[in-house]
Design an enzyme around this catalytic site. Structure first.
Site, short mmCIF file in Angstrom:
data_model
loop_
_atom_site.label_atom_id
_atom_site.label_comp_id
_atom_site.label_asym_id
_atom_site.label_seq_id
_atom_site.Cartn_x
_atom_site.Cartn_y
_atom_site.Cartn_z
CD GLU A 18 45.83 43.27 38.80
OE1 GLU A 18 44.99 44.04 38.49
OE2 GLU A 18 46.99 43.34 39.07
CB CYS A 19 41.94 40.08 34.86
SG CYS A 19 40.82 39.88 33.50
#
Length: 454
Positions: A330-331
């Site tokens: 994530e990210c």
């Protein structure tokens, strides 16, 4: 159950970001610790960094109370239940995100700090700068609220405090305390909020606590008593044993200076479902932990550690070759998985290479805010047509954001495709929150079970 009458709880909020909420919150945590109180700490919204500061000063975990992920109309009772499940001390202090009424843009106070205070049933202390005291009353008229007291920040040393009391009383507000202006009471900001806490934070907070203790009206804190009848369910993961797999799977969870953005609740949910969490460092470790069943690359600041990450060849290869186990990113973790990713100066560095593309720096926030994501097909984490709430907060973009899922802004103003999900990969800019979306872990377990039976 009804909480004992000596339990205290309140929120620290403001009219806008940058008013000193975090410093005041840290000061209050420290003051009550000095008084022998155990403090449970919370932050509204999807903030990662402020919770790190809370934990540094309190010496205990800080819980995110996100009014979008667990919106009362969407997940009835879950926000309140999450608060009470993590209320283990004598006192609860919640720091509100942004301004008291700031939430989903264009939709009033929806998903704001104010909604959290109303849902739980606690009052808020408003932190305001000295030049805001004449506008507080008008600000609070915008919506219903639970504010009765104010702490005034950045007061000139020669200011007549009686004038502050008089001006606040015109709006039926009481001065709880004040802090004289001191340029040392300052924490440098960074593009994603505050810097991660360093050793100097203890010195700053100790000094601030000394000064604030002299001006606070501690009798007013007696009014923040919790006496709420709340039936708190003991959480039990749905069908958690799934073929007796408890503690069968080891999950390698990235956690170091470059990858530090994760919710404490995410770890709790994973452990509730029987995962053994094995933390590792893409920065410092040479290889992945042994005998792992999945990898989780959380968000963070990989762009600040590009040299170290890209030169750790053995770790890059170790992750790139882990093609038989689920990799969730994530990210910041998603940025790291690219063939190449830039630093803040635009210089390109080698990444893991599992995402065919380049992550690059932009000059402004990209696709910022709360979103709802709907899967277009099955993957290791989501099944077709399943929806989760999420958020994006990044200055980076990618030449390959993915098309696995469709994202819709919370206020329905924008939409776009996102996330790379194929074979064992689930990676994208959206941050993942697991509490209330436990089906994500059930999907992951089902994937692992199918794979082990092949």
């Amino acid at each position: 159950m009804i909480l004992p009458k000596d339990k205290k709880a309140f929120m620290v909020s403001a009219m806008k970001s940058g008013s000193g909420k975090t410093l005041i919150t840290l000061g209050l945590i420290n003051i009550f610790k000095r008084k022998g109180k155990t403090v449970s700490i919370y932050k509204t919204g999807p903030d990662y960094i402020d919770t790190m500061y809370h934990e540094k000063i309190a010496g205990s975990p800080s819980t995110n109370l996100d009014p979008f992920f667990l919106e009362p109309e969407y997940r009835p009772g879950e926000l309140k239940n999450l608060f009470f499940r993590n209320f283990t001390g004598d006192m609860a202090i919640i720091e509100g995100a942004m301004g008291l009424f700031d939430g989903v843009y264009g939709e009033g106070k929806r998903c704001s700090a104010c909604i959290v205070s109303e849902e739980i049933g606690i009052d808020a202390i408003l932190v305001v700068d000295i030049d805001e005291i004449d506008t507080v009353g008008e600000y609070l008229k915008k919506f219903s609220h639970r504010v009765k007291t104010v702490i005034v920040n950045k007061v000139p040393i020669d200011y007549d405090i009686s004038v502050i009391r008089e001006r606040l009383s015109e709006s039926d507000l009481t001065l709880m305390g004040f802090l004289y202006y001191n340029e040392n009471y300052h924490m440098e900001s960074r593009h994603l909020g505050l810097n991660e806490p360093g050793k100097d934070i203890f010195k700053i907070v100790d000094k601030l606590s000394d000064e604030l203790s002299k001006t606070l009206d501690f009798k007013l804190f007696e009014k923040f008593t919790l006496n709420i009848d709340c039936n708190i369910p003991s959480y039990k993961a749905k069908d958690v044993t799934l073929n007796n797999i408890m503690s069968k799977y080891r999950l390698a969870f990235a956690f170091d200076e470059a990858f530090s953005f994760t919710y404490n609740e995410n770890i709790k949910v994973l452990e509730e479902y029987g995962f053994e969490i094995v933390k590792f460092s893409p920065l410092h470790d040479k290889n992945l932990p042994k005998n792992i069943s999945a990898i989780w690359l959380s968000g963070g600041y990989p762009e600040l550690y590009t040299n170290e990450l890209s030169s750790n060849f053995s770790m890059l290869e170790s992750i790139a070759k882990a093609k038989d186990i689920p990799i969730i990113a994530e990210c910041g973790g998603f940025i790291y998985l690219h063939k190449n990713f830039e630093d803040n100066n635009g210089e390109s560095f080698r990444g893991v290479g599992l995402i065919d593309g380049k992550a690059f720096k932009t000059k402004k926030l990209v696709r910022f805010g709360y979103i709802e994501i709907e899967a277009k097909s099955d993957s290791v984490l989501m099944k077709k047509n399943q929806k989760i709430r999420s958020h994006e907060f990044h200055y980076f973009d990618s030449t390959n954001n993915g098309e696995y899922a469709h994202a819709l802004k919370a206020n329905k103003s924008k939409e776009w495709d996102c996330i790379n999900a194929y074979k064992n990969i689930f990676a994208g800019f959206p941050h993942i929150y697991l509490r209330g979306y436990e089906f994500l872990i059930e999907n992951l377990i089902e994937y692992l079970e199918r794979k082990s039976n092949v």
